[in-house]
Design an enzyme around this catalytic site. Structure first.
Site, PDB file in Angstrom:
ATOM      1  N   GLU A   7     -19.357 -29.574 -21.998  1.00 49.87           N
ATOM      2  CA  GLU A   7     -20.536 -29.349 -22.833  1.00 49.87           C
ATOM      3  C   GLU A   7     -21.414 -30.597 -22.923  1.00 49.87           C
ATOM      4  O   GLU A   7     -22.174 -30.779 -23.873  1.00 49.87           O
ATOM      5  CB  GLU A   7     -20.100 -28.893 -24.228  1.00 49.87           C
ATOM      6  N   SER A 133     -18.651 -23.285 -26.928  1.00 48.50           N
ATOM      7  CA  SER A 133     -19.895 -22.848 -26.269  1.00 48.50           C
ATOM      8  C   SER A 133     -19.682 -21.709 -25.278  1.00 48.50           C
ATOM      9  O   SER A 133     -20.394 -21.584 -24.295  1.00 48.50           O
ATOM     10  CB  SER A 133     -20.580 -24.037 -25.558  1.00 48.50           C
ATOM     11  N   TYR A 196     -27.958 -21.508 -24.983  1.00 45.34           N
ATOM     12  CA  TYR A 196     -28.718 -22.739 -24.837  1.00 45.34           C
ATOM     13  C   TYR A 196     -29.975 -22.630 -23.992  1.00 45.34           C
ATOM     14  O   TYR A 196     -30.684 -23.613 -23.826  1.00 45.34           O
ATOM     15  CB  TYR A 196     -27.799 -23.841 -24.289  1.00 45.34           C
ATOM     16  N   ARG A 235     -19.625 -23.796 -38.854  1.00 44.75           N
ATOM     17  CA  ARG A 235     -20.236 -22.484 -38.636  1.00 44.75           C
ATOM     18  C   ARG A 235     -19.165 -21.528 -38.129  1.00 44.75           C
ATOM     19  O   ARG A 235     -18.464 -21.842 -37.170  1.00 44.75           O
ATOM     20  CB  ARG A 235     -21.369 -22.561 -37.611  1.00 44.75           C
ATOM     21  N   ASP A 237     -18.141 -17.743 -36.665  1.00 44.05           N
ATOM     22  CA  ASP A 237     -18.699 -16.625 -35.899  1.00 44.05           C
ATOM     23  C   ASP A 237     -17.875 -15.363 -36.114  1.00 44.05           C
ATOM     24  O   ASP A 237     -16.638 -15.422 -36.222  1.00 44.05           O
ATOM     25  CB  ASP A 237     -18.732 -16.965 -34.408  1.00 44.05           C
ATOM     26  N   GLU A 253     -14.133 -17.530 -34.534  1.00 44.37           N
ATOM     27  CA  GLU A 253     -13.759 -18.947 -34.565  1.00 44.37           C
ATOM     28  C   GLU A 253     -14.659 -19.698 -35.531  1.00 44.37           C
ATOM     29  O   GLU A 253     -15.716 -19.205 -35.939  1.00 44.37           O
ATOM     30  CB  GLU A 253     -13.850 -19.570 -33.171  1.00 44.37           C
ATOM     31  N   ASN A 255     -16.625 -23.400 -35.866  1.00 44.64           N
ATOM     32  CA  ASN A 255     -17.117 -24.546 -35.098  1.00 44.64           C
ATOM     33  C   ASN A 255     -17.360 -25.709 -36.051  1.00 44.64           C
ATOM     34  O   ASN A 255     -18.216 -25.625 -36.942  1.00 44.64           O
ATOM     35  CB  ASN A 255     -18.416 -24.151 -34.389  1.00 44.64           C
ATOM     36  N   GLY A 259     -23.934 -26.667 -32.939  1.00 40.20           N
ATOM     37  CA  GLY A 259     -25.007 -27.194 -32.109  1.00 40.20           C
ATOM     38  C   GLY A 259     -26.237 -27.560 -32.920  1.00 40.20           C
ATOM     39  O   GLY A 259     -26.569 -26.915 -33.910  1.00 40.20           O
TER      40      GLY A 259
END
Length: 292
Positions: A7, A133, A196, A235, A237, A253, A255, A259
């Site tokens: 990443e 990601s 992205y 964050r 998901d 998951e 994070n 990002g």
């Protein structure tokens, strides 16, 4: 920022954006591309705070956090334990289950086993146990005759989990508050490209979902943040199968290094809550620590 993980490019984008925002808030900022000499570079710079804009292995799995603890340099985002735990999808799910948070069935198997035969009845997903990601995701659809042919870059052991159908939702926790819920709409899987690339996905903010599901996302994200021991920002998901109501809401998951690129979700959610990008970056700096 940067670093050697898969990443790297995302991290460079995050780092540049955060550095610019912090300069706008009055901070003196040095941009460091993390390499084998990182400890030496930091020793030369002697920063007051390290803003951790790394993503993926070494940067968000507890490794760089441990080095910064050793150097006694306060750093942003979560500490060693939360970072290493959240990066391990299996351990994260174990903690979710222990705290009554809903997850799908999964198992860890050798890569060769996952390619030899169906480990579970399709549909299912094969992915690395410790990447972010959406790197290295394989979806095996219902009715598939054969298991996936995995790339040589996949790790020796992989996670195989039941496919969770439904809508893609996410919720950022900042401090002691779950900000809001975003629905992510894509033409297909929410993969690296969709995350992205400009136009790769559409973010519906706030998500147009029933109030019960909206509140559950915020509650589950807050509980996940606390259960994992996250610090400052995270964050979580979700997938939501609306045909099953609340029973169709599944955690994917959490994070610990969300990002911070121009298309990223957490800055959008913070902006919706009245927090500018500069203010968000500054808050992470002011909450930096090397004590847990």
């Amino acid at each position: 920022m940067g670093g050697p993980s898969s990443e790297r490019e995302v991290s460079l984008s995050t780092g540049r954006g955060c550095a610019e925002a912090l300069r706008g808030e009055g901070y003196r900022v040095f941009e460091v591309d993390a390499g084998p000499d990182l400890a030496e570079r930091l020793g030369e710079l002697r920063p007051d705070i390290v803003f951790n804009a790394l993503h993926g292995r070494w940067g968000e799995d507890g490794c760089v956090q441990g080095m910064l603890e050793w150097l006694r340099l306060p750093y942003t985002h979560s500490g060693v334990l939360a970072s290493s735990t959240a990066m391990d999808k299996t351990r994260t799910k174990d903690i979710y289950r222990a705290h009554g948070l809903p997850v799908v069935e999964s198992r860890i198997v050798p890569r060769e086993t996952a390619m030899a035969s169906h480990v579970m009845a399709p549909p299912y997903v094969v992915k690395p146990n410790a990447e972010g990601s959406s790197v290295g995701i394989y979806i095996v659809p219902e009715g598939a005759n054969a298991p996936p042919a995995l790339a040589d870059t996949m790790p020796a052991e992989v996670m195989v989990e039941t496919y969770a159908p439904g809508r893609e939702l996410t919720c950022t926790v900042l401090g002691d508050a779950a900000l809001t819920v975003t629905e992510i709409v894509t033409r297909g899987w929410y993969d690296y490209e969709a995350k992205y690339s400009a136009g790769g996905s559409t973010h519906i903010l706030p998500a147009e979902i029933p109030a019960e599901i909206f509140a559950a996302c915020q509650d589950f994200a807050m509980r996940a943040h606390r259960a994992l021991g996250c610090r400052s920002i995270s964050r979580t998901d979700f997938r939501w199968d609306e045909s099953r109501g609340l029973d169709g809401l599944i955690l994917l998951e959490t994070n610990t290094q969300p990002g911070m690129t121009p298309t990223s979700l957490s800055p959008e959610q913070a902006h919706h809550a009245g927090i500018t990008f500069g203010q968000l970056c500054a808050r992470l700096v002011e909450e930096a620590s090397c004590d847990r």
